[in-house]
Design a protein around this motif. Structure first.
Motif, mmCIF file in Angstrom:
data_model
loop_
_atom_site.group_PDB
_atom_site.id
_atom_site.type_symbol
_atom_site.label_atom_id
_atom_site.label_comp_id
_atom_site.label_asym_id
_atom_site.label_seq_id
_atom_site.Cartn_x
_atom_site.Cartn_y
_atom_site.Cartn_z
ATOM 1 N N ARG A 58 1.906 7.163 7.494
ATOM 2 C CA ARG A 58 3.232 6.591 7.264
ATOM 3 C C ARG A 58 3.797 7.078 5.930
ATOM 4 O O ARG A 58 4.974 7.396 5.825
ATOM 5 C CB ARG A 58 3.176 5.064 7.301
ATOM 6 C CG ARG A 58 2.988 4.517 8.701
ATOM 7 C CD ARG A 58 2.910 2.995 8.716
ATOM 8 N NE ARG A 58 2.803 2.505 10.073
ATOM 9 C CZ ARG A 58 3.826 2.354 10.904
ATOM 10 N NH1 ARG A 58 5.040 2.632 10.505
ATOM 11 N NH2 ARG A 58 3.643 1.919 12.139
ATOM 12 N N HIS A 59 2.940 7.156 4.912
ATOM 13 C CA HIS A 59 3.393 7.631 3.606
ATOM 14 C C HIS A 59 3.805 9.100 3.673
ATOM 15 O O HIS A 59 4.779 9.509 3.055
ATOM 16 C CB HIS A 59 2.316 7.436 2.536
ATOM 17 C CG HIS A 59 2.750 7.922 1.211
ATOM 18 N ND1 HIS A 59 2.357 9.138 0.708
ATOM 19 C CD2 HIS A 59 3.591 7.380 0.304
ATOM 20 C CE1 HIS A 59 2.944 9.322 -0.463
ATOM 21 N NE2 HIS A 59 3.686 8.272 -0.735
ATOM 22 N N ASP B 226 0.837 -1.203 0.000
ATOM 23 C CA ASP B 226 0.000 0.000 0.000
ATOM 24 C C ASP B 226 0.872 1.255 0.000
ATOM 25 O O ASP B 226 0.588 2.219 -0.711
ATOM 26 C CB ASP B 226 -0.953 0.009 1.201
ATOM 27 C CG ASP B 226 -2.057 -1.035 1.081
ATOM 28 O OD1 ASP B 226 -2.405 -1.416 -0.058
ATOM 29 O OD2 ASP B 226 -2.560 -1.470 2.133
ATOM 30 N N LEU B 227 1.943 1.250 0.791
ATOM 31 C CA LEU B 227 2.866 2.389 0.803
ATOM 32 C C LEU B 227 3.507 2.582 -0.564
ATOM 33 O O LEU B 227 3.619 3.704 -1.056
ATOM 34 C CB LEU B 227 3.960 2.193 1.858
ATOM 35 C CG LEU B 227 3.556 2.355 3.311
ATOM 36 C CD1 LEU B 227 4.735 2.034 4.216
ATOM 37 C CD2 LEU B 227 3.043 3.752 3.578
ATOM 38 N N LYS B 228 3.910 1.479 -1.172
ATOM 39 C CA LYS B 228 4.550 1.553 -2.485
ATOM 40 C C LYS B 228 3.574 2.065 -3.534
ATOM 41 O O LYS B 228 3.925 2.913 -4.364
ATOM 42 C CB LYS B 228 5.093 0.178 -2.885
ATOM 43 C CG LYS B 228 5.921 0.201 -4.137
ATOM 44 C CD LYS B 228 6.571 -1.150 -4.391
ATOM 45 C CE LYS B 228 7.508 -1.086 -5.569
ATOM 46 N NZ LYS B 228 8.213 -2.366 -5.760
ATOM 47 N N ALA B 229 2.332 1.587 -3.504
ATOM 48 C CA ALA B 229 1.326 2.039 -4.463
ATOM 49 C C ALA B 229 1.048 3.529 -4.299
ATOM 50 O O ALA B 229 0.905 4.265 -5.285
ATOM 51 C CB ALA B 229 0.034 1.231 -4.286
ATOM 52 N N LEU B 230 0.995 3.989 -3.062
ATOM 53 C CA LEU B 230 0.756 5.407 -2.801
ATOM 54 C C LEU B 230 1.936 6.252 -3.280
ATOM 55 O O LEU B 230 1.744 7.314 -3.875
ATOM 56 C CB LEU B 230 0.524 5.603 -1.307
ATOM 57 C CG LEU B 230 -0.425 6.692 -0.866
ATOM 58 C CD1 LEU B 230 -1.727 6.682 -1.633
ATOM 59 C CD2 LEU B 230 -0.678 6.585 0.615
ATOM 60 N N VAL C 201 12.734 0.047 1.720
ATOM 61 C CA VAL C 201 12.243 1.299 2.294
ATOM 62 C C VAL C 201 10.771 1.148 2.685
ATOM 63 O O VAL C 201 10.371 1.508 3.797
ATOM 64 C CB VAL C 201 12.418 2.474 1.302
ATOM 65 C CG1 VAL C 201 11.766 3.740 1.829
ATOM 66 C CG2 VAL C 201 13.889 2.704 1.006
ATOM 67 N N PHE C 202 9.980 0.590 1.794
ATOM 68 C CA PHE C 202 8.550 0.411 2.069
ATOM 69 C C PHE C 202 8.329 -0.642 3.152
ATOM 70 O O PHE C 202 7.469 -0.477 4.021
ATOM 71 C CB PHE C 202 7.801 0.016 0.790
ATOM 72 C CG PHE C 202 7.926 1.055 -0.289
ATOM 73 C CD1 PHE C 202 7.288 2.280 -0.169
ATOM 74 C CD2 PHE C 202 8.702 0.820 -1.408
ATOM 75 C CE1 PHE C 202 7.418 3.247 -1.146
ATOM 76 C CE2 PHE C 202 8.833 1.778 -2.393
ATOM 77 C CZ PHE C 202 8.193 2.991 -2.266
ATOM 78 N N ARG C 203 9.117 -1.705 3.097
ATOM 79 C CA ARG C 203 8.991 -2.782 4.084
ATOM 80 C C ARG C 203 9.241 -2.245 5.489
ATOM 81 O O ARG C 203 8.486 -2.527 6.418
ATOM 82 C CB ARG C 203 9.968 -3.901 3.727
ATOM 83 C CG ARG C 203 9.756 -5.189 4.434
ATOM 84 C CD ARG C 203 10.523 -6.382 3.856
ATOM 85 N NE ARG C 203 11.834 -6.095 3.288
ATOM 86 C CZ ARG C 203 12.096 -6.072 1.973
ATOM 87 N NH1 ARG C 203 11.158 -6.299 1.084
ATOM 88 N NH2 ARG C 203 13.319 -5.815 1.544
ATOM 89 N N LEU C 204 10.294 -1.438 5.647
ATOM 90 C CA LEU C 204 10.630 -0.888 6.957
ATOM 91 C C LEU C 204 9.645 0.207 7.383
ATOM 92 O O LEU C 204 9.203 0.241 8.529
ATOM 93 C CB LEU C 204 12.063 -0.352 6.945
ATOM 94 C CG LEU C 204 12.644 0.082 8.285
ATOM 95 C CD1 LEU C 204 12.598 -1.058 9.298
ATOM 96 C CD2 LEU C 204 14.062 0.570 8.102
#
Length: 134
Positions: free
Chosen positions: A75-76, A32-36, A101-104
């Motif tokens: 978080r994003h 979700d962070l990566k998609a955003l 980066v997104f995982r952490l």
């Protein structure tokens, strides 16, 4: 504004107020962070000067069903701040960021609404893999 949008906005406000008062921010799905992030990069490229600003509705569409949207957004937002400050250059290839980066960022503890940037960078470096920005 429809009832669903009003309810979503209300939940964001309540979440942010609780976070500002010290409530813990739950982990989120790294995808979700990566998609955003990708959505913001695309928007910034398409609309010069907008820095990837997106609406709550766009956030909802970018994330997986059932995602905790306020937690993903918060978080994003912190990740974008580190990105704009150039602190993620070691893990950046163009506008893309390494998956680590997104995982952490998905699981890192937050102090209210803030990620401890020094600790975050230290933990990223401890993960190993880095890129040099092009």
């Amino acid at each position: 504004m429809c009832d669903q949008q009003a309810e979503l906005l209300k939940s964001f406000r309540e979440f942010l107020k609780a976070a500002e008062e010290g409530a813990s921010i739950p982990p989120v799905d790294e995808h979700d962070l990566k998609a955003l992030h990708q959505l913001c990069v695309e928007r910034a490229q398409r609309y010069c000067g907008k820095d990837g600003v997106i609406s709550i509705e766009m956030t909802a569409r970018a994330c997986s069903p059932g995602a905790n949207l306020p937690a993903v957004w918060l978080r994003h937002r912190q990740l974008r701040l580190l990105y704009r400050q150039g602190l993620l250059a070691e893990w950046q290839n163009g506008a893309a960021l390494d998956d680590v980066v997104f995982r952490l960022a998905a699981v890192t503890s937050m102090n209210g609404t803030q990620i401890d940037s020094e600790d975050f960078i230290h933990r990223l470096r401890a993960q190993g893999s880095t890129h040099t920005a092009s």
